[in-house]
Motif scaffolding. Sequence first.
Motif, PDB file in Angstrom:
ATOM      1  N   GLU A  67       0.841  -1.195   0.000  1.00 21.97           N
ATOM      2  CA  GLU A  67       0.000   0.000   0.000  1.00 21.97           C
ATOM      3  C   GLU A  67       0.884   1.257   0.000  1.00 21.97           C
ATOM      4  O   GLU A  67       0.601   2.245  -0.684  1.00 21.97           O
ATOM      5  CB  GLU A  67      -0.931  -0.008   1.213  1.00 21.97           C
ATOM      6  CG  GLU A  67      -2.015   1.065   1.123  1.00 21.97           C
ATOM      7  CD  GLU A  67      -2.816   1.215   2.413  1.00 21.97           C
ATOM      8  OE1 GLU A  67      -2.335   0.753   3.468  1.00 21.97           O
ATOM      9  OE2 GLU A  67      -3.898   1.814   2.356  1.00 21.97           O
ATOM     10  N   ALA A  68       1.984   1.180   0.768  1.00 15.05           N
ATOM     11  CA  ALA A  68       2.888   2.332   0.859  1.00 15.05           C
ATOM     12  C   ALA A  68       3.565   2.607  -0.483  1.00 15.05           C
ATOM     13  O   ALA A  68       3.798   3.759  -0.845  1.00 15.05           O
ATOM     14  CB  ALA A  68       3.931   2.079   1.939  1.00 15.05           C
ATOM     15  N   ILE A  69       3.872   1.547  -1.217  1.00 16.47           N
ATOM     16  CA  ILE A  69       4.493   1.727  -2.532  1.00 16.47           C
ATOM     17  C   ILE A  69       3.531   2.498  -3.447  1.00 16.47           C
ATOM     18  O   ILE A  69       3.927   3.383  -4.204  1.00 16.47           O
ATOM     19  CB  ILE A  69       4.916   0.358  -3.112  1.00 16.47           C
ATOM     20  CG1 ILE A  69       6.134  -0.156  -2.325  1.00 16.47           C
ATOM     21  CG2 ILE A  69       5.224   0.442  -4.607  1.00 16.47           C
ATOM     22  CD1 ILE A  69       6.517  -1.599  -2.587  1.00 16.47           C
ATOM     23  N   GLY A  70       2.249   2.185  -3.320  1.00 16.44           N
ATOM     24  CA  GLY A  70       1.239   2.942  -4.072  1.00 16.44           C
ATOM     25  C   GLY A  70       1.191   4.399  -3.640  1.00 16.44           C
ATOM     26  O   GLY A  70       1.034   5.307  -4.465  1.00 16.44           O
ATOM     27  N   LEU A  71       1.360   4.638  -2.335  1.00 14.15           N
ATOM     28  CA  LEU A  71       1.379   6.016  -1.824  1.00 14.15           C
ATOM     29  C   LEU A  71       2.529   6.802  -2.458  1.00 14.15           C
ATOM     30  O   LEU A  71       2.338   7.942  -2.895  1.00 14.15           O
ATOM     31  CB  LEU A  71       1.535   6.001  -0.295  1.00 14.15           C
ATOM     32  CG  LEU A  71       1.871   7.343   0.376  1.00 14.15           C
ATOM     33  CD1 LEU A  71       0.723   8.334   0.218  1.00 14.15           C
ATOM     34  CD2 LEU A  71       2.187   7.143   1.859  1.00 14.15           C
TER      35      LEU A  71
END
Lengths: 589, 287
Positions: free
Chosen positions: A286-290
Amino acid sequence: MFEGLTWKVGGAQGEGIDSTGDIFATALNRRGHYIFSYRHFMSLIKGGHTHFKTRVCSHMIGYHGDDLDILIAFDQTTIDYNWHELKEDAVLIYDSSKLKEPHIPKDKPNIHLCPVPVTDMAKEVGNVIMKNMVACGVSAAVVGLEPDAFDRLIEERFGSKGDRVVDNNKRAIRIGYDYAANRFSTLKTLPDPAPEADGGGHLYISGNEAVSMGALFAGCRFLAAYPITPATEIMYWALANWPKYGGTVVQAEDEIAACIMAIGANYAGTRAMTSTSGPGFSLMQEAIGLAGVSETPLVVVDVMRGGPGTGLPTKTEQSDLNELLYGSHGDIPRIVLTPSTVEECVYFTMEAFNLAEKYQCPVILATDLFLGMSKQSVGVTDIDPDKIPIDRGQVLSDEQLANMEKRTFARYRVTDSGISPRTIPGQKNGMFTALSNEHGEGSPVEIEDPETRIRMMDKRMKKLSDFDLGEQSWEYDGPEATDVTLVGFGSTAAQIKEAQMALQRKGMRAGRLTVKVVKPFPDEPVRKVLQGAEKIVVVENNASGQFADLLKQRVGYHAKISNCLKYSGDPFTVKEILDHCEQLKGVMV
Amino acid sequence: MATVKDFRVKEKPTWCPGCGDFAVLAALQKACANLGLEPEEVVLVTGIGCSGKLVQHFGSYGFHTLHGRSLPSAQGVKLANKDLTVIAAGGDGDGYGIGMGHFVHAVRRNVDMTYIVMDNHIYGLTTGQMSPTSRRGFISKTSPQGSVEEPVRAVETAIANGISFAAQAFSGDVKHMETLFEQAISHKGFALVNVFSPCVTFNKVNTYNWFRDMLINLDEENDYDPTDRQKALDTMYEKSGMVYGVLYENPRPTFEENILGASETAKAKLDIHMPTAEKNEILAGFR
């Protein structure tokens, strides 16, 4: 068939197997030999079977070899577990203090059996732990190495513990040496050393250390990570070496926090990264998407291990590929680098920070346990620390901002390249709100109108359209037309190279291709070099052929591709690749 | 010097009229101006929810991150540049539900920053589900028979884990909230301000009047000593958490002062170019 001398020490975990191997291999490296060391270990502290294998050569190698010349066994399990690997004329040294009547299979009658009461001799010196040093001494005698080859190393390692400890260690080496020299003579010979120009040894370094060093050289000053095998050594090296330069390591509460801390630090203008392995990498999605949607630079290192779930924590695999390429919901631009050697671990890590800031997107650097944890000799001139100059990408200067009308800076301004110049918190008149919601060019609020959505998505997705690392992205060796071309990504390069040489020795036209940037994929050059291949053997450490699927998706050649897969947790042997080629009808001459 | 206007933006909030979060925004803007902060030196980091939209209407540097992840983002910002004033904000679901793991560790770590939680006892942006701070029996779309769970005791948890500053505020008392924000931002270390910020649309139980009837202002109690940890915990238990004001103060060294690699110069301002000779020396260490 295989070059060099191979040596292995094995026993129960917690017996000091690693330190025996480390002392032996380091001493040889210092002597100018080229070393590759592979650790086999289990996810437990005491017991189980562990071993440390070292291959000694006169030139640089990236693999510990298929078979074994010398085995030091501290227990019966080590003999049983490694018997198949021993050459017909190998040397088996076993601890006769513990193994009074070892079970020795009958199928290799020419193996030299060398019983040595290692434990008793260690006790004689004063401590059973000294059996590691006794074993080093025995090894020295068996390969014709002078026992003082270890002296300086022992002084360095144990000097802080006082003269007595240093002397006892040296004595243990000599006791082992004398015992073996008197009974067995020199049974194996070392390849010639090839020292550096100054007469000294090579760099003896692991992929994890190379990544951590590359990050330091690149100006990374913040690492947030959660302990996980096989990536934790990146934290260790950083803790030991970064603080001098203002670099900090934070042990985060989990990998979600680790990745997001790194994003926060990058947003605030410090080059920052996180490092992990499969389970942690899954938590970071999810953080990579952020990072992707907020256009914040981010470097993530994934040292792959056996999956899924907790999987094989102490074994190697390349099964995160699909997640590296496609993980995280939604569409984001991303770069995935897969270095294939220790030198490339340094360069690609340095490059990763430049790319992350140039394209303002996540850059994932993936290695695996085999490349990450194996220590090997690298020539001192083979790593040029200035090869990749630091480039911080488009950051507006204070002057540029001062000349702008107040509060008109638009962080996500649509440009031809899709890349919008950024500002760093603290800069006057550069304020903006980074958003994980869809957003417009300059407004701090989220938007949902279709037109803006499409415009902003298009802007982000076109950022990598000019991406091209050129010949850094792939490496081909072989003729234009081949009977077979071996293809892999990342750490399999070394065994693929040895397999190619073996095929060529048999008179085959064999090529090898290693892909080092898997996203954006170097479509054209790969398509071109594979055009002339009769058969394409895709060698990869996973069960489903993830890289072969990628290859089919990017360049085609479905009918020519055959999967050479391994997912036992161990790295490929050269023989396994050759056996696969052998089975391919019409390939072998 | 910056004024409260400098912490405003032209975009109008989309909160429901009467939402407690308006008061939080106004109090924070005033507090920053009162403290003499410049907008470019402030970074506001928020999670997701109605509360998270705070950052979209605040005139500093901002980062609207993921649901539950404002704290790790904000700590990363502060550790990268200790010269910045860093404020994280979110709601009770964001901070004490999905983000609870980060909360406890942020408390332990004690990075110098402020954390504002807009606690309305409900999930508002997803239109009315029970939240971690919903009381037992609270009826919502996901607790039609009333919540059967104990509400989370986040502030007590923070005190038990060594938080260095904990306060509670109430959106019905903006002036008081403003002074609490000033104290929290000035405090060196991790400062929590849990704000009772009613949701006027979906929570018809925990309303302004409900809080007004329940809440006791500790700052008006002469004998309350915020340095007494046991007293702080006892008070929270005895009053079921229905107190506001400064609850607990426990000044202690910050994380960034003590970690390896701490330097006078903020990380983001370091010259990151290393001389070749030093790089070669590091390489030689591998021989």
